[in-house]
Design a protein around this motif. Structure first.
Motif, PDB file in Angstrom:
ATOM      1  N   MET A  72     -19.978  29.664   7.621  1.00  0.00           N
ATOM      2  CA  MET A  72     -21.232  29.763   6.893  1.00  0.00           C
ATOM      3  C   MET A  72     -20.946  30.246   5.481  1.00  0.00           C
ATOM      4  SD  MET A  72     -24.605  32.011   7.849  1.00  0.00           S
ATOM      5  CE  MET A  72     -26.031  31.982   6.787  1.00  0.00           C
ATOM      6  N   PHE A  73     -21.614  29.659   4.494  1.00  0.00           N
ATOM      7  CA  PHE A  73     -21.397  30.013   3.101  1.00  0.00           C
ATOM      8  C   PHE A  73     -22.662  30.636   2.532  1.00  0.00           C
ATOM      9  CE2 PHE A  73     -18.682  26.419   4.035  1.00  0.00           C
ATOM     10  CZ  PHE A  73     -17.472  26.780   3.481  1.00  0.00           C
ATOM     11  N   GLU A  74     -22.477  31.631   1.641  1.00  0.00           N
ATOM     12  CA  GLU A  74     -23.575  32.169   0.858  1.00  0.00           C
ATOM     13  C   GLU A  74     -23.768  31.253  -0.342  1.00  0.00           C
ATOM     14  OE1 GLU A  74     -25.242  34.655   1.875  1.00  0.00           O
ATOM     15  OE2 GLU A  74     -23.940  35.379   3.471  1.00  0.00           O
ATOM     16  N   THR A  75     -25.014  30.990  -0.722  1.00  0.00           N
ATOM     17  CA  THR A  75     -25.304  30.117  -1.853  1.00  0.00           C
ATOM     18  C   THR A  75     -25.545  30.956  -3.094  1.00  0.00           C
ATOM     19  OG1 THR A  75     -26.292  28.474  -0.405  1.00  0.00           O
ATOM     20  CG2 THR A  75     -26.810  28.316  -2.743  1.00  0.00           C
ATOM     21  N   VAL A  76     -24.788  30.650  -4.150  1.00  0.00           N
ATOM     22  CA  VAL A  76     -24.904  31.398  -5.393  1.00  0.00           C
ATOM     23  C   VAL A  76     -24.351  30.525  -6.502  1.00  0.00           C
ATOM     24  CG1 VAL A  76     -22.627  32.487  -5.269  1.00  0.00           C
ATOM     25  CG2 VAL A  76     -24.479  33.649  -6.460  1.00  0.00           C
ATOM     26  N   ASP A  77     -24.770  30.772  -7.711  1.00  0.00           N
ATOM     27  CA  ASP A  77     -24.206  30.069  -8.852  1.00  0.00           C
ATOM     28  C   ASP A  77     -23.216  30.993  -9.544  1.00  0.00           C
ATOM     29  OD1 ASP A  77     -23.526  28.616 -11.020  1.00  0.00           O
ATOM     30  OD2 ASP A  77     -25.539  28.399 -11.852  1.00  0.00           O
ATOM     31  N   PRO A  78     -21.905  30.826  -9.291  1.00  0.00           N
ATOM     32  CA  PRO A  78     -20.922  31.757  -9.851  1.00  0.00           C
ATOM     33  C   PRO A  78     -20.799  31.668 -11.359  1.00  0.00           C
ATOM     34  CG  PRO A  78     -19.815  29.936  -8.777  1.00  0.00           C
ATOM     35  CD  PRO A  78     -21.272  29.770  -8.477  1.00  0.00           C
ATOM     36  N   ASN A  79     -21.291  30.564 -11.938  1.00  0.00           N
ATOM     37  CA  ASN A  79     -21.178  30.408 -13.382  1.00  0.00           C
ATOM     38  C   ASN A  79     -22.401  30.917 -14.129  1.00  0.00           C
ATOM     39  OD1 ASN A  79     -18.590  29.103 -13.319  1.00  0.00           O
ATOM     40  ND2 ASN A  79     -19.621  27.276 -12.532  1.00  0.00           N
ATOM     41  N   ALA A  80     -23.412  31.357 -13.390  1.00  0.00           N
ATOM     42  CA  ALA A  80     -24.619  31.870 -14.039  1.00  0.00           C
ATOM     43  C   ALA A  80     -24.273  33.156 -14.782  1.00  0.00           C
ATOM     44  CB  ALA A  80     -25.697  32.134 -13.006  1.00  0.00           C
ATOM     45  N   PRO A  81     -24.784  33.330 -15.992  1.00  0.00           N
ATOM     46  CA  PRO A  81     -24.489  34.548 -16.763  1.00  0.00           C
ATOM     47  C   PRO A  81     -24.836  35.828 -16.010  1.00  0.00           C
ATOM     48  CG  PRO A  81     -25.540  32.899 -18.159  1.00  0.00           C
ATOM     49  CD  PRO A  81     -25.609  32.374 -16.756  1.00  0.00           C
ATOM     50  N   ALA A  82     -25.920  35.792 -15.246  1.00  0.00           N
ATOM     51  CA  ALA A  82     -26.329  36.988 -14.504  1.00  0.00           C
ATOM     52  C   ALA A  82     -25.294  37.351 -13.448  1.00  0.00           C
ATOM     53  CB  ALA A  82     -27.694  36.773 -13.860  1.00  0.00           C
ATOM     54  N   THR A  83     -24.738  36.320 -12.777  1.00  0.00           N
ATOM     55  CA  THR A  83     -23.722  36.577 -11.749  1.00  0.00           C
ATOM     56  C   THR A  83     -22.460  37.163 -12.365  1.00  0.00           C
ATOM     57  OG1 THR A  83     -24.563  34.717 -10.437  1.00  0.00           O
ATOM     58  CG2 THR A  83     -22.363  35.520  -9.912  1.00  0.00           C
ATOM     59  N   LEU A  84     -22.014  36.571 -13.468  1.00  0.00           N
ATOM     60  CA  LEU A  84     -20.808  37.063 -14.134  1.00  0.00           C
ATOM     61  C   LEU A  84     -21.009  38.481 -14.662  1.00  0.00           C
ATOM     62  CD1 LEU A  84     -19.803  33.831 -16.109  1.00  0.00           C
ATOM     63  CD2 LEU A  84     -19.035  34.570 -13.860  1.00  0.00           C
ATOM     64  N   ALA A  85     -22.189  38.730 -15.237  1.00  0.00           N
ATOM     65  CA  ALA A  85     -22.479  40.060 -15.774  1.00  0.00           C
ATOM     66  C   ALA A  85     -22.531  41.098 -14.653  1.00  0.00           C
ATOM     67  CB  ALA A  85     -23.794  40.041 -16.547  1.00  0.00           C
ATOM     68  N   LEU A  86     -23.080  40.701 -13.498  1.00  0.00           N
ATOM     69  CA  LEU A  86     -23.168  41.619 -12.367  1.00  0.00           C
ATOM     70  C   LEU A  86     -21.776  42.012 -11.886  1.00  0.00           C
ATOM     71  CD1 LEU A  86     -24.795  43.058 -10.147  1.00  0.00           C
ATOM     72  CD2 LEU A  86     -24.705  40.925  -8.822  1.00  0.00           C
ATOM     73  N   ILE A  87     -20.896  41.027 -11.738  1.00  0.00           N
ATOM     74  CA  ILE A  87     -19.536  41.305 -11.265  1.00  0.00           C
ATOM     75  C   ILE A  87     -18.799  42.194 -12.259  1.00  0.00           C
ATOM     76  CG2 ILE A  87     -17.277  40.250 -10.821  1.00  0.00           C
ATOM     77  CD1 ILE A  87     -18.810  37.910  -9.553  1.00  0.00           C
ATOM     78  N   GLU A  88     -18.964  41.914 -13.549  1.00  0.00           N
ATOM     79  CA  GLU A  88     -18.257  42.689 -14.563  1.00  0.00           C
ATOM     80  C   GLU A  88     -18.812  44.101 -14.714  1.00  0.00           C
ATOM     81  OE1 GLU A  88     -18.470  40.217 -17.978  1.00  0.00           O
ATOM     82  OE2 GLU A  88     -17.001  38.761 -17.223  1.00  0.00           O
ATOM     83  N   ALA A  89     -19.995  44.350 -14.130  1.00  0.00           N
ATOM     84  CA  ALA A  89     -20.597  45.684 -14.204  1.00  0.00           C
ATOM     85  C   ALA A  89     -20.313  46.529 -12.962  1.00  0.00           C
ATOM     86  CB  ALA A  89     -22.112  45.562 -14.403  1.00  0.00           C
ATOM     87  N   LEU A  90     -19.730  45.916 -11.928  1.00  0.00           N
ATOM     88  CA  LEU A  90     -19.497  46.642 -10.685  1.00  0.00           C
ATOM     89  C   LEU A  90     -18.411  47.712 -10.836  1.00  0.00           C
ATOM     90  CD1 LEU A  90     -19.570  43.678  -8.130  1.00  0.00           C
ATOM     91  CD2 LEU A  90     -21.283  45.481  -8.375  1.00  0.00           C
ATOM     92  N   GLY A  91     -18.593  48.814 -10.103  1.00  0.00           N
ATOM     93  CA  GLY A  91     -17.595  49.875 -10.118  1.00  0.00           C
ATOM     94  C   GLY A  91     -16.444  49.618  -9.175  1.00  0.00           C
ATOM     95  N   SER A  92     -16.641  48.710  -8.213  1.00  0.00           N
ATOM     96  CA  SER A  92     -15.581  48.368  -7.265  1.00  0.00           C
ATOM     97  C   SER A  92     -14.663  47.303  -7.854  1.00  0.00           C
ATOM     98  CB  SER A  92     -16.188  47.855  -5.953  1.00  0.00           C
ATOM     99  OG  SER A  92     -17.048  48.810  -5.397  1.00  0.00           O
ATOM    100  N   ALA A  93     -13.494  47.138  -7.225  1.00  0.00           N
ATOM    101  CA  ALA A  93     -12.544  46.125  -7.668  1.00  0.00           C
ATOM    102  C   ALA A  93     -12.933  44.785  -7.051  1.00  0.00           C
ATOM    103  CB  ALA A  93     -11.131  46.513  -7.267  1.00  0.00           C
TER     104      ALA A  93
END
Length: 353
Positions: A1-22
């Motif tokens: 089963m796959f989660e659906t997300v747009d990895p290229n969306a600016p919001a997704t990239l910004a969220l990942i770059e803001a996370l405190g985890s690795a």
């Protein structure tokens, strides 16, 4: 089963770059699309546009990524890197699917290196402590059985055995005392002492208390002090223990009929105390491990001298709690120098001329 997300969306990239985890996001080809600052700090060679498998070539990781990419779902693996230093990671791999049907992977890294080292140290510590206690305990039990049996009516044997039993009992008591001291110091390691303590006065007190011990080995204690008190922020009892351990070691393992020099040095920002003996010295390969629990250069000589193998470990932890540092210098045949350096408390006092 796959989660659906747009990895290229600016919001997704910004969220990942803001996370405190690795965390790192990969596209279908395994190329990094985004990574958090913690991920970049954990693996500096990893960067956007770079393929993860070119940086981390572990077959288990590659196999797990291929499985999750083709079958979906999640996997958790543990990865041990041996070079340049040993590190252990727990990696969570999750499959993502974009609206266009392309598949991506989200990897979350947990650095377990410190935890694994601590676990190994704990296991080694328990094993060593058990071994150190088992030896004198077995000796005590053996002598008790002998006194209850064949030597029941042998007054000479009884006196000899009781003397040895007392020595073994004292050895166990010293070991338990050192274990408790080490535990207390580690428990308060995060609390830096704040009480003004005179390093010169402590050194003088320890030299006075160990003069008799030094005299028994014909060792001359030479104490060099500045004219004025040397104030550091410290725990008086712990600093007494530190000085006692260093001077005792120098007397026990230095040259018989030799000299032990204790020098208290006053500086503008730091104060130090060094203890130097003129014994046989320590081989270079032993120096990095001297402050490990139960580590002994010469096991037989240490036990004969009544050592527990914890003295220098206690010294190291006391120095660390006082936000100082410990240096050890030695050459074979030229003795050894142990120097504890502490931040000085307040300005240096100078006597008027």
């Amino acid at each position: 089963m796959f989660e659906t997300v747009d990895p290229n969306a600016p919001a997704t990239l910004a969220l990942i770059e803001a996370l405190g985890s690795a965390v790192v996001l990969l596209d279908a080809q395994g190329v990094v699309q985004a990574l958090s600052p913690a991920m970049n700090a954990l693996i500096p060679a990893l960067d956007k546009g770079r393929q993860l498998t070119l940086v981390m070539r572990d077959p288990d990781l590659i196999g797990a990524m291929e499985q999750v990419s083709s079958q979906g779902g999640r996997r958790v693996i543990e990865l041990v890197e041996r070079v340049p230093v040993e590190r252990t990671f727990r990696i969570h791999i999750a499959a993502l699917r974009t609206a266009g049907g392309r598949r991506s992977l989200l990897l979350t890294f947990e650095d377990l290196s410190e935890q694994r080292v601590t676990e190994r140290m704990r296991v080694d510590f328990v094993a060593n402590a058990s071994h150190e206690l088992r030896t004198p305990l077995a000796s005590l039990l053996g002598f008790v059985e002998t006194l209850q049996g064949p030597a029941r009516n042998d007054a000479g044997a009884r006196d000899r055995f009781l003397t040895i039993m007392r020595e073994q009992g004292l050895r166990m008591a010293r070991l338990v005392d050192d274990l408790l001291s080490l535990s207390r110091i580690e428990l308060r390691a995060h609390l830096a002492p704040e009480t003004p303590v005179d390093l010169a006065g402590i050194s003088r007190e320890i030299v006075d208390s160990l003069t008799l011990m030094a005299r028994e080995r014909n060792v001359n204690l030479r104490l060099s002090l500045p004219e004025q008190p040397v104030k550091v922020a410290g725990d008086r009892d712990e600093l007494l223990r530190l000085m006692e351990n260093l001077v005792e070691n120098a007397i026990k393992y230095g040259r018989k009929d030799g000299e032990v020099a204790i020098d208290v040095i006053d500086g503008a920002t730091e104060a130090s105390v060094s203890v130097r003996d003129d014994g046989p010295g320590i081989a270079p390969e032993h120096l990095p491990r001297l402050t490990e629990r139960f580590y002994r250069v010469d096991t037989a000589a240490s036990r004969e001298a009544g050592g527990t193998g914890l003295g220098l470990a206690i010294v190291k932890h006391i120095v660390l709690r006082h936000r100082g540092r410990l240096t050890i210098e030695s050459l074979l045949g030229q003795g050894a120098t142990f120097k504890a350096i502490f931040p000085r408390l307040g300005p240096v006092s100078r006597s008027s001329s």
